[in-house]
Write a protein that holds these residues in place. Structure first.
Motif, PDB file in Angstrom:
ATOM      1  N   GLN A  63      24.923  20.250   9.755  1.00 34.94           N
ATOM      2  CA  GLN A  63      23.762  19.979   8.903  1.00 34.94           C
ATOM      3  C   GLN A  63      22.468  20.080   9.707  1.00 34.94           C
ATOM      4  O   GLN A  63      21.479  20.675   9.251  1.00 34.94           O
ATOM      5  CB  GLN A  63      23.872  18.590   8.275  1.00 34.94           C
ATOM      6  CG  GLN A  63      24.861  18.490   7.137  1.00 34.94           C
ATOM      7  CD  GLN A  63      24.887  17.092   6.547  1.00 34.94           C
ATOM      8  OE1 GLN A  63      24.940  16.101   7.267  1.00 34.94           O
ATOM      9  NE2 GLN A  63      24.832  17.008   5.238  1.00 34.94           N
ATOM     10  N   MET A  64      22.457  19.496  10.900  1.00 31.28           N
ATOM     11  CA  MET A  64      21.263  19.526  11.732  1.00 31.28           C
ATOM     12  C   MET A  64      20.923  20.953  12.169  1.00 31.28           C
ATOM     13  O   MET A  64      19.756  21.353  12.183  1.00 31.28           O
ATOM     14  CB  MET A  64      21.467  18.649  12.972  1.00 31.28           C
ATOM     15  CG  MET A  64      21.622  17.173  12.694  1.00 31.28           C
ATOM     16  SD  MET A  64      20.154  16.414  11.936  1.00 31.28           S
ATOM     17  CE  MET A  64      20.657  16.366  10.217  1.00 31.28           C
ATOM     18  N   LEU A  65      21.956  21.718  12.511  1.00 35.37           N
ATOM     19  CA  LEU A  65      21.722  23.098  12.915  1.00 35.37           C
ATOM     20  C   LEU A  65      21.161  23.912  11.746  1.00 35.37           C
ATOM     21  O   LEU A  65      20.267  24.739  11.918  1.00 35.37           O
ATOM     22  CB  LEU A  65      23.022  23.722  13.423  1.00 35.37           C
ATOM     23  CG  LEU A  65      22.916  25.133  14.009  1.00 35.37           C
ATOM     24  CD1 LEU A  65      21.968  25.147  15.208  1.00 35.37           C
ATOM     25  CD2 LEU A  65      24.289  25.650  14.413  1.00 35.37           C
ATOM     26  N   LEU A  66      21.677  23.657  10.542  1.00 35.32           N
ATOM     27  CA  LEU A  66      21.182  24.365   9.362  1.00 35.32           C
ATOM     28  C   LEU A  66      19.749  23.970   9.029  1.00 35.32           C
ATOM     29  O   LEU A  66      18.961  24.802   8.572  1.00 35.32           O
ATOM     30  CB  LEU A  66      22.089  24.100   8.164  1.00 35.32           C
ATOM     31  CG  LEU A  66      23.382  24.922   8.120  1.00 35.32           C
ATOM     32  CD1 LEU A  66      24.281  24.436   6.996  1.00 35.32           C
ATOM     33  CD2 LEU A  66      23.064  26.401   7.939  1.00 35.32           C
ATOM     34  N   VAL A  67      19.400  22.708   9.253  1.00 35.56           N
ATOM     35  CA  VAL A  67      18.015  22.295   9.045  1.00 35.56           C
ATOM     36  C   VAL A  67      17.087  23.112   9.935  1.00 35.56           C
ATOM     37  O   VAL A  67      16.042  23.614   9.507  1.00 35.56           O
ATOM     38  CB  VAL A  67      17.843  20.785   9.325  1.00 35.56           C
ATOM     39  CG1 VAL A  67      16.374  20.410   9.417  1.00 35.56           C
ATOM     40  CG2 VAL A  67      18.506  19.968   8.232  1.00 35.56           C
ATOM     41  N   LEU A  68      17.479  23.258  11.198  1.00 33.31           N
ATOM     42  CA  LEU A  68      16.672  24.039  12.136  1.00 33.31           C
ATOM     43  C   LEU A  68      16.633  25.514  11.741  1.00 33.31           C
ATOM     44  O   LEU A  68      15.568  26.130  11.681  1.00 33.31           O
ATOM     45  CB  LEU A  68      17.229  23.896  13.549  1.00 33.31           C
ATOM     46  CG  LEU A  68      16.614  24.833  14.593  1.00 33.31           C
ATOM     47  CD1 LEU A  68      15.140  24.533  14.789  1.00 33.31           C
ATOM     48  CD2 LEU A  68      17.364  24.746  15.902  1.00 33.31           C
ATOM     49  N   VAL A  69      17.800  26.089  11.469  1.00 33.63           N
ATOM     50  CA  VAL A  69      17.883  27.521  11.198  1.00 33.63           C
ATOM     51  C   VAL A  69      17.160  27.884   9.901  1.00 33.63           C
ATOM     52  O   VAL A  69      16.380  28.846   9.862  1.00 33.63           O
ATOM     53  CB  VAL A  69      19.365  27.962  11.143  1.00 33.63           C
ATOM     54  CG1 VAL A  69      19.501  29.362  10.571  1.00 33.63           C
ATOM     55  CG2 VAL A  69      19.983  27.896  12.532  1.00 33.63           C
ATOM     56  N   THR A  70      17.407  27.126   8.835  1.00 32.88           N
ATOM     57  CA  THR A  70      16.740  27.441   7.565  1.00 32.88           C
ATOM     58  C   THR A  70      15.236  27.199   7.661  1.00 32.88           C
ATOM     59  O   THR A  70      14.443  27.951   7.091  1.00 32.88           O
ATOM     60  CB  THR A  70      17.329  26.620   6.413  1.00 32.88           C
ATOM     61  OG1 THR A  70      17.222  25.217   6.708  1.00 32.88           O
ATOM     62  CG2 THR A  70      18.783  26.985   6.171  1.00 32.88           C
TER      63      THR A  70
END
Length: 437
Positions: A63-70
């Protein structure tokens, strides 16, 4: 005065602060030794807690990685880049550049922490291409806006306790965001930081003699080639605007429906979905989106390798009872009125070892919530005390600066001296806000 104070802080941090990966290894050893010394745990028990917890946050890590990537993909879309360039043209001097990047970073971080980190760093680079300003402070100012994220729309603790099925629902029920994110005391803290932080950063601006600048070549954007050569049928799909819109527009429509007519709420998954769909639409073609994704993944490398170590530290802190003991130490001296403040301080300490809002709440809620009930304290304010403590010491914990540093091309030691001054000032503002407002 702040300029004079920041100078030795910058020199000290540049000399002694290690790479964030070294930092997490040292924290692992500190947590293990503390568990053995203060909680009387055997080395075998500590090793077991560490190993058992090492992979305990894989879902949250994604979830945290997706927050950064998106957030990166949205911020780097052509319309957003054009907007940043127009905003950068408003700066006329080094001081105005510092103020402007701080305000933009604060606003973006209040909306979403990943978006704030990325937009702040990209905007800082856009400003540096126009204004000759100390690059270290410019990036530190871009990062300083991150301090408001847990009091904003993507704050994981207030969103968690507002979501049905959260682990403490039986004890406190559902706590509406009107009592946390949109409560008067929280909005006043955010407003105060929007006024104070730009001024603090401006007052730390070094003299031209002490400033550090970067060359134009380091700030240059890769030249975009809009010409598309169609050599195979798959190229038509990769450069198809229609294909992107056929997916992105219904995705946005789904969010409108769930927020307006369904039971959807604002949480990490809905925020990630929103930013991904907006990025798909604004990039126009899958090829553009994928190029942005490749850049975004570079900034997430630190999260991928370091988050398991922090999960292992969390395993030590929880398994040994060390986190509970730290929290109880502050609770023991608290009253109903002061518990939110001590929740804030204890969360700031725990955050150095567990830099995860959701993970930290799992550690501290079993201590803070019974204490709030026993003392008759405001549960929502106590929860926000933990949330603000988690956000506050991120100014000292280099983990969350990794995406900003990757975009800026700097090391943690380059900005953390300025962040140390920001830590002291924001701590005073937030502490007063939780106690007096």
């Amino acid at each position: 005065m702040l300029q004079r104070l920041s100078r030795p802080a910058v020199r000290m941090v540049e000399r002694y602060l290690p790479d964030p990966y070294i930092f997490v290894l040292l924290l692992t050893l500190v947590a293990a030794l503390a568990a053995m010394l203060f909680e009387r745990q055997t080395p075998l028990a500590v090793m077991r807690d560490w190993g058992d917890g090492f992979w305990g946050l894989l879902s949250f890590s994604m979830q945290m990685l997706l927050v950064l990537v998106t957030g990166f993909m949205l911020a780097s879309s052509p319309p957003m880049k054009r907007l940043l360039d127009r905003l950068a043209s408003l700066a006329r001097s080094p001081g105005s550049a510092i103020v402007l990047v701080t305000l933009v970073s604060l606003a973006a971080s209040w909306i979403n922490w990943g978006f704030g980190l990325v937009i702040g760093a990209l905007f800082a680079k856009a400003l540096a291409r126009r204004i000759r300003v100390d690059y270290r402070l410019l990036i530190a100012s871009a990062y300083s806006g991150f301090v408001v994220w847990h009091g904003g729309l993507a704050g994981s603790i207030p969103l968690t306790i507002a979501t049905p099925g959260h682990f403490s629902e039986a004890e406190i029920g559902l706590v509406s965001t009107s009592q946390t994110i949109f409560a008067g005391f929280n909005l006043l803290i955010v407003a105060a930081l929007f006024v104070i932080m730009p001024l603090v950063n401006r007052w730390m601006l070094p003299s031209p003699r002490d400033s550090v600048y970067v060359s134009a070549s380091r700030l240059a954007e890769p030249s975009a080639d809009d010409r598309v050569t169609i050599e195979r049928p798959a190229d038509r799909l990769e450069t198809s605007t229609l294909l992107s819109w056929l997916v992105g527009v219904p995705g946005l429509a789904y969010l409108v429906y769930t927020f307006g007519f369904g039971d959807g709420g604002l949480n990490l998954n809905s925020v990630n979905f929103l930013f991904l769909m907006l990025a798909i639409v604004l990039h126009r073609t899958p090829r553009s989106l994928l190029a942005s994704l490749n850049e975004a993944i570079k900034g997430g490398a630190g999260i991928v390798i370091q988050f398991p170590f922090y999960a292992g530290i969390m395993g030590i802190m929880m398994g040994s009872g060390l986190a509970e003991s730290l929290s109880e130490m502050f609770v023991a001296i608290a009253s109903a009125e002061s518990l939110p403040f001590w929740s804030f301080i204890s969360a700031g300490v725990v955050n150095l070892f567990v830099p995860s809002g959701g993970g930290q709440w799992a550690v501290q809620a079993p201590v803070m919530l019974p204490a709030a009930e026993a003392l008759g304290a405001d549960v929502a304010r106590v929860a926000m005390g933990v949330a603000w403590g988690d956000a506050w010491t991120n100014l000292l914990q280099p983990f969350w600066a990794l995406p900003v540093l990757a975009i800026a091309g700097l090391n943690a030691k380059d900005i953390m001296g300025f962040c140390l001054i920001q830590l002291v000032v924001t701590g005073a503002v937030i502490g007063l806000g939780l106690t007096l407002f």
